[in-house]
Design a protein around this motif. Structure first.
Motif, PDB file in Angstrom:
ATOM      1  N   THR A  81      37.079  63.519  57.086  1.00  0.00           N
ATOM      2  CA  THR A  81      37.584  64.869  57.315  1.00  0.00           C
ATOM      3  C   THR A  81      37.183  65.411  58.680  1.00  0.00           C
ATOM      4  O   THR A  81      37.858  66.272  59.231  1.00  0.00           O
ATOM      5  N   GLN A  82      36.061  64.913  59.200  1.00  0.00           N
ATOM      6  CA  GLN A  82      35.581  65.325  60.520  1.00  0.00           C
ATOM      7  C   GLN A  82      34.700  64.218  61.084  1.00  0.00           C
ATOM      8  O   GLN A  82      34.173  63.393  60.338  1.00  0.00           O
TER       9      GLN A  82
ATOM     10  N   ALA B 179      37.501  72.973  52.679  1.00  0.00           N
ATOM     11  CA  ALA B 179      37.567  71.595  53.170  1.00  0.00           C
ATOM     12  C   ALA B 179      37.320  70.559  52.087  1.00  0.00           C
ATOM     13  O   ALA B 179      37.962  69.518  52.071  1.00  0.00           O
TER      14      ALA B 179
ATOM     15  N   TYR C  78      40.810  69.942  58.138  1.00  0.00           N
ATOM     16  CA  TYR C  78      39.802  68.952  57.788  1.00  0.00           C
ATOM     17  C   TYR C  78      40.425  67.621  57.412  1.00  0.00           C
ATOM     18  O   TYR C  78      40.402  67.184  56.271  1.00  0.00           O
ATOM     19  N   HIS C  79      40.984  67.022  58.416  1.00  0.00           N
ATOM     20  CA  HIS C  79      41.542  65.667  58.425  1.00  0.00           C
ATOM     21  C   HIS C  79      41.295  65.262  59.873  1.00  0.00           C
ATOM     22  O   HIS C  79      41.866  65.869  60.784  1.00  0.00           O
TER      23      HIS C  79
ATOM     24  N   ASP D  21      48.299  65.830  55.921  1.00  0.00           N
ATOM     25  CA  ASP D  21      48.745  64.979  54.808  1.00  0.00           C
ATOM     26  C   ASP D  21      50.237  65.189  54.570  1.00  0.00           C
ATOM     27  O   ASP D  21      50.979  64.245  54.311  1.00  0.00           O
TER      28      ASP D  21
ATOM     29  N   LYS E 278      43.123  59.123  55.129  1.00  0.00           N
ATOM     30  CA  LYS E 278      41.942  59.935  55.464  1.00  0.00           C
ATOM     31  C   LYS E 278      40.638  59.231  55.082  1.00  0.00           C
ATOM     32  O   LYS E 278      39.668  59.274  55.840  1.00  0.00           O
TER      33      LYS E 278
ATOM     34  N   THR F 248      46.052  68.518  53.169  1.00  0.00           N
ATOM     35  CA  THR F 248      46.068  69.313  54.389  1.00  0.00           C
ATOM     36  C   THR F 248      47.480  69.306  54.969  1.00  0.00           C
ATOM     37  O   THR F 248      48.343  68.539  54.527  1.00  0.00           O
TER      38      THR F 248
END
Length: 184
Positions: free
Chosen positions: A119-120, A67, A167-168, A76, A115, A73
């Motif tokens: 990520t979370q 991550a 993780y986005h 992305d 982003k 990702t």
């Protein structure tokens, strides 16, 4: 009877093979789901559920390990139009597209286009408040467009224990059928 069913479930689980190359697959190399004599369809569904969940957990653990690498990702790449997707809604801040593995008749992912370290949800900072609100508003717009505004669910998985596999930050908009409670 319960222990026989449980033993049969684990026996079937050990024979299931389709873990799509995750680490769990290495520990369960000889699994298959051929229906055995006397095996109930309910037991077969139960084993598939167990395996699917193990697969999701393995994917979440693997994703968490990379991550922070800074690598793009899949989201992305979807934003950059390098990977095709079925776009449901788009504005200057967010993109919403159909999930390739839908868990309901309507399953749309809503993601921020930038982003900015988000990520979370567990990593949100005060500077993210505006985009977080916009993501929720976009989820409502998606629900209207999909005809489910009278009943839908918005889910955010945050971290490996919640089975986050990308993780986005992203919202799942689910609907189109009676959703059960409790979730998860």
């Amino acid at each position: 009877m319960a222990s026989t069913t449980l033993t049969t479930s684990f026996s079937l689980l050990r024979r299931y093979r389709s873990f799509r190359g995750h680490a769990v697959a290495k520990s369960l190399p000889n699994l298959s789901f051929a229906r055995l004599p006397g095996q109930s369809p309910a037991l077969l569904r139960s084993c598939r559920f167990i395996c699917r969940n193990a697969d999701e957990e393995a994917a979440a653990i693997a994703a968490a390990k990379v991550a922070g690498s800074g690598a793009p990702t899949i989201f992305d790449k979807i934003i950059a139009k390098e990977i095709p997707s079925t776009i449901v809604y788009e504005d200057e801040k967010v993109l919403a597209f159909r999930d390739v593995n839908p868990q309901a008749p309507v399953h749309v992912l809503v993601i921020p286009k930038i982003k900015d370290g988000l990520t979370q949800l567990g990593k949100a900072e005060p500077r993210h408040a505006e985009i977080l609100g916009h993501l929720l508003y976009a989820a409502k717009v998606v629900a209207e467009k999909e005809g489910i505004v009278d009943g839908f669910r918005v889910v955010i998985n945050s971290g490996p224990q919640a089975c986050q596999s990308v993780y986005h930050l992203h919202l799942h908009v689910l609907g189109g059928r009676q959703l059960k409670w409790p979730a998860g």
